[in-house]
Design an enzyme around this catalytic site. Structure first.
Site, PDB file in Angstrom:
ATOM      1  N   ASP A  16       0.872  -1.182   0.000  1.00 38.33           N
ATOM      2  CA  ASP A  16       0.000   0.000   0.000  1.00 38.33           C
ATOM      3  C   ASP A  16       0.907   1.229   0.000  1.00 38.33           C
ATOM      4  O   ASP A  16       2.063   1.170   0.439  1.00 38.33           O
ATOM      5  CB  ASP A  16      -0.901   0.017   1.241  1.00 38.33           C
ATOM      6  CG  ASP A  16      -2.106   0.958   1.057  1.00 38.33           C
ATOM      7  OD1 ASP A  16      -3.239   0.460   0.991  1.00 38.33           O
ATOM      8  OD2 ASP A  16      -1.904   2.193   0.984  1.00 38.33           O
ATOM      9  N   ASP A  34       4.213   1.966  -4.303  1.00 43.09           N
ATOM     10  CA  ASP A  34       3.223   2.150  -5.359  1.00 43.09           C
ATOM     11  C   ASP A  34       3.232   0.893  -6.219  1.00 43.09           C
ATOM     12  O   ASP A  34       4.262   0.565  -6.831  1.00 43.09           O
ATOM     13  CB  ASP A  34       3.635   3.376  -6.188  1.00 43.09           C
ATOM     14  CG  ASP A  34       2.664   3.676  -7.312  1.00 43.09           C
ATOM     15  OD1 ASP A  34       1.840   2.810  -7.648  1.00 43.09           O
ATOM     16  OD2 ASP A  34       2.755   4.787  -7.856  1.00 43.09           O
ATOM     17  N   ASP A  57      -7.599  -4.320  -2.924  1.00 40.57           N
ATOM     18  CA  ASP A  57      -8.616  -3.350  -2.489  1.00 40.57           C
ATOM     19  C   ASP A  57      -8.140  -1.941  -2.868  1.00 40.57           C
ATOM     20  O   ASP A  57      -8.626  -0.949  -2.344  1.00 40.57           O
ATOM     21  CB  ASP A  57      -8.811  -3.469  -0.973  1.00 40.57           C
ATOM     22  CG  ASP A  57     -10.141  -2.898  -0.507  1.00 40.57           C
ATOM     23  OD1 ASP A  57     -11.112  -2.943  -1.280  1.00 40.57           O
ATOM     24  OD2 ASP A  57     -10.203  -2.393   0.625  1.00 40.57           O
ATOM     25  N   LYS A  95     -10.870  -4.742  -6.449  1.00 38.14           N
ATOM     26  CA  LYS A  95     -11.845  -3.642  -6.420  1.00 38.14           C
ATOM     27  C   LYS A  95     -11.712  -2.803  -7.686  1.00 38.14           C
ATOM     28  O   LYS A  95     -10.598  -2.580  -8.177  1.00 38.14           O
ATOM     29  CB  LYS A  95     -11.572  -2.749  -5.204  1.00 38.14           C
ATOM     30  CG  LYS A  95     -12.463  -1.517  -5.166  1.00 38.14           C
ATOM     31  CD  LYS A  95     -12.188  -0.646  -3.940  1.00 38.14           C
ATOM     32  CE  LYS A  95     -12.821  -1.245  -2.724  1.00 38.14           C
ATOM     33  NZ  LYS A  95     -12.650  -0.386  -1.528  1.00 38.14           N
TER      34      LYS A  95
HETATM   35  C1  LIG Z   1     -10.153   1.474  -0.035  1.00 36.16           C
HETATM   36  S1  LIG Z   1      -8.547   1.705   0.599  1.00 36.16           S
HETATM   37  C2  LIG Z   1      -8.136   0.086   1.146  1.00 36.16           C
HETATM   38  C3  LIG Z   1      -8.304  -0.066   2.576  1.00 36.16           C
HETATM   39  C4  LIG Z   1      -7.813  -1.403   3.101  1.00 36.16           C
HETATM   40  N1  LIG Z   1      -8.596  -2.485   2.572  1.00 36.16           N
HETATM   41  C5  LIG Z   1      -7.884  -1.387   4.598  1.00 36.16           C
HETATM   42  O1  LIG Z   1      -8.709  -2.128   5.154  1.00 36.16           O
HETATM   43  O2  LIG Z   1      -7.122  -0.639   5.196  1.00 36.16           O
HETATM   44  C6  LIG Z   1      -7.618   1.851  -0.892  1.00 36.16           C
HETATM   45  C7  LIG Z   1      -6.124   1.758  -0.671  1.00 36.16           C
HETATM   46  O3  LIG Z   1      -5.482   1.692  -1.944  1.00 36.16           O
HETATM   47  C8  LIG Z   1      -4.199   2.246  -1.770  1.00 36.16           C
HETATM   48  N2  LIG Z   1      -3.604   2.548  -3.079  1.00 36.16           N
HETATM   49  C9  LIG Z   1      -4.076   3.414  -4.018  1.00 36.16           C
HETATM   50  N3  LIG Z   1      -3.248   3.444  -5.074  1.00 36.16           N
HETATM   51  C10 LIG Z   1      -2.245   2.568  -4.828  1.00 36.16           C
HETATM   52  C11 LIG Z   1      -1.077   2.172  -5.548  1.00 36.16           C
HETATM   53  N4  LIG Z   1      -0.770   2.691  -6.749  1.00 36.16           N
HETATM   54  N5  LIG Z   1      -0.255   1.270  -4.977  1.00 36.16           N
HETATM   55  C12 LIG Z   1      -0.535   0.752  -3.766  1.00 36.16           C
HETATM   56  N6  LIG Z   1      -1.625   1.073  -3.030  1.00 36.16           N
HETATM   57  C13 LIG Z   1      -2.473   1.988  -3.551  1.00 36.16           C
HETATM   58  C14 LIG Z   1      -4.467   3.481  -0.910  1.00 36.16           C
HETATM   59  O4  LIG Z   1      -3.311   3.921  -0.262  1.00 36.16           O
HETATM   60  C15 LIG Z   1      -5.536   2.961   0.070  1.00 36.16           C
HETATM   61  O5  LIG Z   1      -4.986   2.529   1.282  1.00 36.16           O
END
Ligand SMILES: C[S@@+](CC[C@H](N)C(=O)[O-])C[C@H]1O[C@@H](n2cnc3c(N)ncnc32)[C@H](O)[C@@H]1O
Length: 151
Positions: A16, A34, A57, A95
């Protein structure tokens, strides 16, 4: 939950942009990074052991403008990474925000798996555009034959 399913002898690797702030069982390894800039080996580790299941997710911070396009891009990055992380026959849940690219991403996933479909769990509010693509039976690409082999 995934840690319970795989048990203490299993392996869960998560990535994440943000660090996980609570304690995890020993079989869970988390990376901050990332996904779009992370090589598969960073997730599989030096042994390169492929996973049975990939769960995403990932979602962009919602801005109200083009979020579905960013979500579709994240899903496609994940699909591109699968040969390096998912075992043949493996499963995927990811997702995605419904939007103009959603049907195309479902079709792209269907080409890679024996079966794949959109699935909106009850936990997703009806008004939310977030949904999931669930797939099983990964058709891993056949590695190219080594140069000079068979001759
Ligand atoms: C809906 S939240 C997920 C929450 C997680 N399921 C939890 O229970 O904590 C979406 C997550 O996607 C991550 N995210 C978005 N773009 C990303 C990327 N390019 N690489 C890694 N993570 C990413 C965000 O940082 C965020 O924590």
């Amino acid at each position: 939950m995934t840690a319970e399913i795989v048990g203490p002898r299993g392996r869960v690797v998560g990535i994440d942009l943000k660090a996980v702030e609570h304690a995890m069982p020993a079989q869970v390894h988390t990376l901050v990074g990332d996904l779009e800039r992370t090589p598969p080996e960073a997730l599989t580790g030096p042994g390169g052991g492929l996973f049975d299941v990939v769960i995403s997710d990932m979602a962009p911070n919602t801005s109200g403008h083009g979020d579905d396009l960013v979500s579709a891009r994240l899903c496609r990055s994940l699909l591109d990474m699968l040969p390096g992380v998912l075992a043949p026959g493996g499963g995927l849940t990811m997702k995605i925000f419904e939007g103009q690219e959603y049907p195309a991403v479902v079709r792209e996933t269907q080409r890679l798996f024996r079966e794949a479909k959109g699935f909106k769990p009850k936990a997703c509010r009806d008004v939310s555009r977030e949904t999931y693509i669930v797939a099983r039976g990964y058709r891993a690409p056949t590695p190219p034959a080594a140069e000079g082999a068979g001759g």
